[in-house]
Enzyme design. Structure first.
Site, mmCIF file in Angstrom:
data_model
loop_
_atom_site.group_PDB
_atom_site.id
_atom_site.type_symbol
_atom_site.label_atom_id
_atom_site.label_comp_id
_atom_site.label_asym_id
_atom_site.label_seq_id
_atom_site.Cartn_x
_atom_site.Cartn_y
_atom_site.Cartn_z
ATOM 1 N N ASP A 287 0.616 4.929 1.686
ATOM 2 C CA ASP A 287 -0.160 5.591 2.707
ATOM 3 C C ASP A 287 -0.987 6.735 2.386
ATOM 4 O O ASP A 287 -0.913 7.412 1.486
ATOM 5 C CB ASP A 287 0.781 6.297 3.815
ATOM 6 C CG ASP A 287 1.742 5.285 4.603
ATOM 7 O OD1 ASP A 287 1.316 4.232 4.756
ATOM 8 O OD2 ASP A 287 2.855 5.485 4.962
ATOM 9 N N HIS B 85 0.689 -1.374 0.288
ATOM 10 C CA HIS B 85 0.116 -0.011 0.224
ATOM 11 C C HIS B 85 0.795 1.261 -0.093
ATOM 12 O O HIS B 85 2.051 1.011 0.410
ATOM 13 C CB HIS B 85 -0.746 -0.089 1.256
ATOM 14 C CG HIS B 85 -0.136 0.248 2.753
ATOM 15 N ND1 HIS B 85 0.454 -0.960 3.119
ATOM 16 C CD2 HIS B 85 -0.138 1.183 3.440
ATOM 17 C CE1 HIS B 85 0.955 -0.604 4.333
ATOM 18 N NE2 HIS B 85 0.742 0.908 4.306
ATOM 19 N N HIS C 277 4.852 -0.066 0.297
ATOM 20 C CA HIS C 277 5.445 -0.965 1.473
ATOM 21 C C HIS C 277 4.387 -1.995 2.099
ATOM 22 O O HIS C 277 3.539 -1.790 1.822
ATOM 23 C CB HIS C 277 5.937 -0.010 2.529
ATOM 24 C CG HIS C 277 5.102 1.055 2.985
ATOM 25 N ND1 HIS C 277 4.313 1.927 2.685
ATOM 26 C CD2 HIS C 277 4.479 0.791 4.438
ATOM 27 C CE1 HIS C 277 3.521 2.534 3.143
ATOM 28 N NE2 HIS C 277 3.363 1.949 4.549
ATOM 29 N N ARG D 204 5.169 6.510 13.767
ATOM 30 C CA ARG D 204 5.354 7.353 12.334
ATOM 31 C C ARG D 204 4.870 8.550 12.223
ATOM 32 O O ARG D 204 3.656 8.987 12.709
ATOM 33 C CB ARG D 204 4.546 6.280 11.505
ATOM 34 C CG ARG D 204 4.740 6.376 9.656
ATOM 35 C CD ARG D 204 4.090 5.845 8.775
ATOM 36 N NE ARG D 204 2.507 6.413 8.893
ATOM 37 C CZ ARG D 204 1.656 5.747 8.471
ATOM 38 N NH1 ARG D 204 1.633 4.467 8.120
ATOM 39 N NH2 ARG D 204 0.428 6.416 8.270
#
Length: 278
Positions: free
Chosen positions: A106, A104, A254, A269
């Protein structure tokens, strides 16, 4: 002196000779940004002194930070989301049929998806939990010339509901749909810094191709999703304490390996707001 050590000929680079805690000079920020565009994902080892506040501050050097509406955050820093996989703890898998172990990009369901994401290891399992990144520029060029030409003019719908809708109440889903309605993005976006074509569909967030019969749309999307899974387009990171990864969310996808068993994997994150794909 900063040293750059590429992991593969296409994607991934370890950056040595820099401490991300404290003040990062302006010329170093420019050097990191340039390397990020070239290598698509950068890895910084041994950043043991980096605090949550410094993590946020480092992200802000590259642009405005988003606050994620669905994933829980660090108590003192709302920009810093917490990705927790541990026994008995609610995780992305319990919120959605999709976890981090799907390829995917983000927040592609936003009108202006992220420019980049910076992920720091907080707690790691004894084994497993690697993360892989795929070069979606290479994935596009790996298509036949005929298919490249066919998909270039297409547009696709991206929607948070496909991934996160199962984890919220009906009332909250309706409110979120008002704030984050489905958006159209090009199937092949243009990198704003290089002009390169990038394959920009992903299984958790892309629902259909505009103007196409749903069966045809699903068949084409499934073919395009598989492009990320080719090892020739990938690099892989084995995390260690103190490791930080910074990736260009415009040109990569990723995948976090869900192979930690009963171990615990806690990451934090920040995500940097980007531009509307074109």
């Amino acid at each position: 002196m900063i040293d750059f050590h590429p992991l593969t000929s296409r994607i991934g680079c370890e950056v040595r000779g820099i401490e991300l805690s404290g003040s990062v000079p302006t010329d170093t920020v420019a050097e990191i940004r340039k390397a990020l565009v070239e290598h698509k994902v950068l890895f910084f080892r041994d950043q043991h002194q980096l605090t949550a506040a410094e993590h946020v501050a480092f992200g802000r050097l590259f642009g405005e930070l988003e606050i994620h509406p669905f994933i829980g955050a660090n108590r003192d820093h709302p920009e810093l989301i917490v990705l927790n996989r541990s026994p008995g703890t609610e995780s992305a898998r319990s919120l959605s049929p999709y976890g981090e172990d799907f390829w995917h990009s983000d927040v592609s369901w936003r009108a202006e998806p992220s420019f980049g994401s910076i992920l720091r290891a907080k707690q790691l399992p004894p084994v497993g939990g690697d993360t892989l990144w795929a070069d979606m520029e290479a994935a596009f060029h790996g298509l036949s010339p005929e298919l490249q030409n066919a998909v270039r003019p297409l547009r696709a719908i991206h929607d948070f509901d496909k991934a996160f809708g199962a984890g919220v109440t009906a009332d909250r889903k309706a409110a979120m749909a008002q704030k984050y309605p489905p958006v159209e993005h090009p199937v092949v976006r243009t990198h704003p810094d290089t002009g390169a074509p990038i394959l920009y569909v992903n299984e958790p967030f892309t629902s259909r191709i505009v103007g196409m019969d749903i069966c045809e749309s699903d068949a084409l999307l499934n073919l395009l999703y598989r492009q990320a899974s080719k090892p020739e387009y990938q690099c892989r990171l084995s995390w260690r304490p103190g490791t930080v990864a910074f990736w260009d969310n415009r040109s990569t996808q990723h995948y976090a390996c869900n192979d930690i068993g009963e171990g615990t994997r806690i990451m934090e994150r920040v995500t940097i707001v980007g531009n509307r794909p074109y």
